[in-house]
Design an enzyme around this catalytic site. Sequence first.
Site, PDB file in Angstrom:
ATOM      1  N   ILE A  12       0.835  -1.213   0.000  1.00 45.25           N
ATOM      2  CA  ILE A  12       0.000   0.000   0.000  1.00 45.25           C
ATOM      3  C   ILE A  12       0.867   1.259   0.000  1.00 45.25           C
ATOM      4  CG2 ILE A  12      -1.978   1.155   1.053  1.00 45.25           C
ATOM      5  CD1 ILE A  12      -2.638  -1.447   2.490  1.00 45.25           C
ATOM      6  N   ALA A  83       5.173  -1.848   8.646  1.00 50.93           N
ATOM      7  CA  ALA A  83       4.639  -2.829   9.593  1.00 50.93           C
ATOM      8  C   ALA A  83       4.956  -4.224   9.099  1.00 50.93           C
ATOM      9  CB  ALA A  83       3.120  -2.673   9.720  1.00 50.93           C
ATOM     10  N   THR A 125      -5.801  -0.790  10.752  1.00 51.05           N
ATOM     11  CA  THR A 125      -6.559  -1.828  10.044  1.00 51.05           C
ATOM     12  C   THR A 125      -7.885  -2.100  10.743  1.00 51.05           C
ATOM     13  OG1 THR A 125      -6.572  -4.220   9.646  1.00 51.05           O
ATOM     14  CG2 THR A 125      -5.093  -3.457  11.343  1.00 51.05           C
ATOM     15  N   ASP A 126      -8.850  -2.586   9.979  1.00 48.48           N
ATOM     16  CA  ASP A 126     -10.137  -2.960  10.591  1.00 48.48           C
ATOM     17  C   ASP A 126      -9.979  -4.178  11.513  1.00 48.48           C
ATOM     18  OD1 ASP A 126      -9.727  -4.920   8.637  1.00 48.48           O
ATOM     19  OD2 ASP A 126     -11.711  -4.715   7.712  1.00 48.48           O
ATOM     20  N   GLU A 127      -8.826  -4.882  11.391  1.00 52.70           N
ATOM     21  CA  GLU A 127      -8.641  -6.095  12.207  1.00 52.70           C
ATOM     22  C   GLU A 127      -8.533  -5.776  13.693  1.00 52.70           C
ATOM     23  OE1 GLU A 127      -6.113  -9.148  10.538  1.00 52.70           O
ATOM     24  OE2 GLU A 127      -6.358  -8.338   8.534  1.00 52.70           O
ATOM     25  N   TYR A 153      -0.826 -10.128  15.111  1.00 54.45           N
ATOM     26  CA  TYR A 153      -0.772  -8.969  14.198  1.00 54.45           C
ATOM     27  C   TYR A 153      -1.770  -7.896  14.624  1.00 54.45           C
ATOM     28  CZ  TYR A 153      -2.152  -6.140  10.147  1.00 54.45           C
ATOM     29  OH  TYR A 153      -2.505  -5.090   9.332  1.00 54.45           O
ATOM     30  N   LYS A 157      -1.242  -4.014  16.096  1.00 53.71           N
ATOM     31  CA  LYS A 157      -1.776  -2.813  15.448  1.00 53.71           C
ATOM     32  C   LYS A 157      -2.673  -2.039  16.422  1.00 53.71           C
ATOM     33  CE  LYS A 157      -1.347  -1.675  11.678  1.00 53.71           C
ATOM     34  NZ  LYS A 157      -0.311  -0.818  11.030  1.00 53.71           N
ATOM     35  N   TYR A 210      -8.355 -21.832   3.340  1.00 54.74           N
ATOM     36  CA  TYR A 210      -8.368 -22.205   4.756  1.00 54.74           C
ATOM     37  C   TYR A 210      -9.792 -22.584   5.195  1.00 54.74           C
ATOM     38  CZ  TYR A 210      -3.897 -19.604   5.046  1.00 54.74           C
ATOM     39  OH  TYR A 210      -2.617 -19.128   4.857  1.00 54.74           O
TER      40      TYR A 210
HETATM   41  P1  NAD Z   1       3.497  -4.852   3.292  1.00 54.11           P
HETATM   42  O1  NAD Z   1       3.884  -6.003   4.177  1.00 54.11           O
HETATM   43  O2  NAD Z   1       3.251  -5.096   1.839  1.00 54.11           O
HETATM   44  O3  NAD Z   1       4.616  -3.716   3.389  1.00 54.11           O
HETATM   45  C1  NAD Z   1       5.229  -3.349   4.597  1.00 54.11           C
HETATM   46  C2  NAD Z   1       6.450  -2.498   4.264  1.00 54.11           C
HETATM   47  O4  NAD Z   1       7.012  -2.044   5.513  1.00 54.11           O
HETATM   48  C3  NAD Z   1       7.562  -3.259   3.535  1.00 54.11           C
HETATM   49  O5  NAD Z   1       8.085  -2.469   2.496  1.00 54.11           O
HETATM   50  C4  NAD Z   1       8.615  -3.486   4.610  1.00 54.11           C
HETATM   51  O6  NAD Z   1       9.941  -3.553   4.102  1.00 54.11           O
HETATM   52  C5  NAD Z   1       8.414  -2.261   5.491  1.00 54.11           C
HETATM   53  N1  NAD Z   1       8.855  -2.485   6.865  1.00 54.11           N
HETATM   54  C6  NAD Z   1       8.542  -3.532   7.677  1.00 54.11           C
HETATM   55  N2  NAD Z   1       9.164  -3.401   8.865  1.00 54.11           N
HETATM   56  C7  NAD Z   1       9.861  -2.228   8.803  1.00 54.11           C
HETATM   57  C8  NAD Z   1      10.675  -1.541   9.731  1.00 54.11           C
HETATM   58  N3  NAD Z   1      10.914  -2.027  10.961  1.00 54.11           N
HETATM   59  N4  NAD Z   1      11.240  -0.370   9.353  1.00 54.11           N
HETATM   60  C9  NAD Z   1      11.033   0.124   8.112  1.00 54.11           C
HETATM   61  N5  NAD Z   1      10.260  -0.482   7.188  1.00 54.11           N
HETATM   62  C10 NAD Z   1       9.687  -1.649   7.539  1.00 54.11           C
HETATM   63  O7  NAD Z   1       2.229  -4.215   4.011  1.00 54.11           O
HETATM   64  P2  NAD Z   1       0.939  -3.515   3.356  1.00 54.11           P
HETATM   65  O8  NAD Z   1      -0.063  -4.559   3.034  1.00 54.11           O
HETATM   66  O9  NAD Z   1       1.363  -2.538   2.328  1.00 54.11           O
HETATM   67  O10 NAD Z   1       0.391  -2.736   4.624  1.00 54.11           O
HETATM   68  C11 NAD Z   1       0.858  -1.416   4.924  1.00 54.11           C
HETATM   69  C12 NAD Z   1       0.151  -0.915   6.162  1.00 54.11           C
HETATM   70  O11 NAD Z   1      -1.249  -0.902   5.956  1.00 54.11           O
HETATM   71  C13 NAD Z   1       0.403  -1.774   7.396  1.00 54.11           C
HETATM   72  O12 NAD Z   1       0.566  -0.920   8.503  1.00 54.11           O
HETATM   73  C14 NAD Z   1      -0.882  -2.595   7.533  1.00 54.11           C
HETATM   74  O13 NAD Z   1      -1.120  -2.906   8.885  1.00 54.11           O
HETATM   75  C15 NAD Z   1      -1.906  -1.628   6.987  1.00 54.11           C
HETATM   76  N6  NAD Z   1      -3.116  -2.242   6.367  1.00 54.11           N
HETATM   77  C16 NAD Z   1      -2.970  -3.183   5.389  1.00 54.11           C
HETATM   78  C17 NAD Z   1      -4.119  -3.696   4.777  1.00 54.11           C
HETATM   79  C18 NAD Z   1      -4.030  -4.714   3.664  1.00 54.11           C
HETATM   80  O14 NAD Z   1      -5.071  -5.192   3.188  1.00 54.11           O
HETATM   81  N7  NAD Z   1      -2.850  -5.046   3.161  1.00 54.11           N
HETATM   82  C19 NAD Z   1      -5.392  -3.248   5.178  1.00 54.11           C
HETATM   83  C20 NAD Z   1      -5.486  -2.283   6.180  1.00 54.11           C
HETATM   84  C21 NAD Z   1      -4.327  -1.773   6.759  1.00 54.11           C
HETATM   85  P1  TYD Z   2      -5.029 -12.477   3.963  1.00 52.97           P
HETATM   86  O1  TYD Z   2      -4.829 -12.038   2.550  1.00 52.97           O
HETATM   87  O2  TYD Z   2      -3.899 -13.114   4.691  1.00 52.97           O
HETATM   88  O3  TYD Z   2      -5.562 -11.187   4.740  1.00 52.97           O
HETATM   89  P2  TYD Z   2      -6.181 -11.077   6.262  1.00 52.97           P
HETATM   90  O4  TYD Z   2      -5.981 -12.338   6.987  1.00 52.97           O
HETATM   91  O5  TYD Z   2      -5.364  -9.959   6.829  1.00 52.97           O
HETATM   92  O6  TYD Z   2      -7.622 -10.732   6.068  1.00 52.97           O
HETATM   93  O7  TYD Z   2      -6.246 -13.500   4.007  1.00 52.97           O
HETATM   94  C1  TYD Z   2      -7.541 -13.126   3.540  1.00 52.97           C
HETATM   95  C2  TYD Z   2      -8.464 -14.287   3.825  1.00 52.97           C
HETATM   96  O8  TYD Z   2      -8.078 -15.400   2.999  1.00 52.97           O
HETATM   97  C3  TYD Z   2      -8.403 -14.803   5.258  1.00 52.97           C
HETATM   98  O9  TYD Z   2      -9.715 -15.183   5.662  1.00 52.97           O
HETATM   99  C4  TYD Z   2      -7.506 -16.022   5.181  1.00 52.97           C
HETATM  100  C5  TYD Z   2      -7.781 -16.559   3.785  1.00 52.97           C
HETATM  101  N1  TYD Z   2      -6.644 -17.251   3.132  1.00 52.97           N
HETATM  102  C6  TYD Z   2      -6.819 -18.520   2.580  1.00 52.97           C
HETATM  103  O10 TYD Z   2      -7.912 -19.104   2.628  1.00 52.97           O
HETATM  104  N2  TYD Z   2      -5.745 -19.114   1.975  1.00 52.97           N
HETATM  105  C7  TYD Z   2      -4.524 -18.529   1.898  1.00 52.97           C
HETATM  106  O11 TYD Z   2      -3.565 -19.145   1.353  1.00 52.97           O
HETATM  107  C8  TYD Z   2      -4.363 -17.213   2.446  1.00 52.97           C
HETATM  108  C9  TYD Z   2      -3.037 -16.497   2.381  1.00 52.97           C
HETATM  109  C10 TYD Z   2      -5.453 -16.606   3.042  1.00 52.97           C
END
Ligand code: NAD
Ligand code: TYD
Length: 339
Positions: A12, A83, A125-127, A153, A157, A210
């Site tokens: 993101i 993160a 996050t909504d989690e 996780y 958060k 899963y």
């Molecule tokens: P991601 O795992 O793809 O990216 C995380 C980035 O943070 C990576 O580039 C990593 O190198 C960097 N990083 C990790 N630890 C670090 C540290 N100690 N110092 C500096 N950099 C570090 O994650 P994402 O999916 O892009 O999520 C970004 C943020 O958005 C997170 O805070 C996550 O909790 C939040 N978020 C994600 C989602 C989702 O659906 N992916 C939804 C809601 C909120």
């Molecule tokens: P994920 O992308 O890990 O996001 P989050 O757990 O943060 O919502 O998983 C999304 C949903 O998909 C979650 O209910 C777990 C499920 N899942 C599978 O069923 N198989 C998989 O291999 C993965 C990675 C996730």
Amino acid sequence: MTILVTGGAGFIGSNFIYYLLKEHPEDRVLCVDCLTYAGNLSTLKEALEKPNFRFFKTNICDREGVYEIFEAEKPDIVVNFAAESHVDRSIETPEIFLQTNILGTQVLMDACRKYGIQRYHQVSTDEVYGDLPLDRPDLFFTEKTPLHTSSPYSASKASADLLVGAYHRTYGLPVTISRCSNNYGPYHFPEKLIPLMIANALNDKPLPVYGTGENVRDWLYVEDHCRAIDLIIRKGTEGEVYNVGGHNEMKNLDIVKLICDALGKPQSLITFVTDRKGHDMRYAIDPTKIHNELGWLPETKFADGIQKTIKWYLDNKPWWETIISGEYVHYYEKMYGNR
Ligand code: NAD
Ligand code: TYD
């Protein structure tokens, strides 16, 4: 204005950097990222060519390193994406989640206090709200829903969110928090549901669902999330939390079937595997506040966003093939080998 984005080499954060460079070419954008397994500098290739962008390979837990950057660059706004973000990994190794997600947040906010800042924004996050039952489709997460976490996780958060609130109340730090639902789109690391299923399907590998695949997530196209954060940092009220989501609830199994169909792959690739420990059932965001106060609405419908995403993975095979041929092989074997 100088905007410092942490975690900008991840999913993101990188999308947010490209959003800023496109929508606000007058701003300077700095990225702080220590490039964990989830960070990929090649993702920022085009950004690195821009004169108003700079990358710092620094860990947000490294107080001295972070202070040096603040001292030299004097950012006006900090947006913290950095993160550890994968629930399954947090179940295996919780400690790094507490270090980066909680202590890293503290270091960044201390730097903001020391050097002064217009806004510190925490990407949450909504989690943090836990989960909702499947048989109560009338229930949604609002900003007033109590924090009630399930995984290491989400607990990390939520802890960070509490700390952000404490820095606002105790030190008057100008903060905002956004709590978004599941994102999907380009540069999504292929350990997460949607990119993992696309990559496996393209390689004719089993698609590991899963449990029964009944779990529901509320999917938002990543650019809509970026626009929400941009609005919050510029127009949002200090001290406030904003939920971000687009009322797009889908069962995991339906998503996987849709990906099979879109790629012309048989649904017989779907394999039901042992469920995740403590697996949250349903997430669903009520985005009324950000809509009413900031006029935000999602622009990309799921039907379009998922096609764009699949096309991106087809057009950018080298990006994800490089990832899944490295360390990821061991990760995959450990997580899915005996499942
Ligand atoms: P991601 O795992 O793809 O990216 C995380 C980035 O943070 C990576 O580039 C990593 O190198 C960097 N990083 C990790 N630890 C670090 C540290 N100690 N110092 C500096 N950099 C570090 O994650 P994402 O999916 O892009 O999520 C970004 C943020 O958005 C997170 O805070 C996550 O909790 C939040 N978020 C994600 C989602 C989702 O659906 N992916 C939804 C809601 C909120
Ligand atoms: P994920 O992308 O890990 O996001 P989050 O757990 O943060 O919502 O998983 C999304 C949903 O998909 C979650 O209910 C777990 C499920 N899942 C599978 O069923 N198989 C998989 O291999 C993965 C990675 C996730």
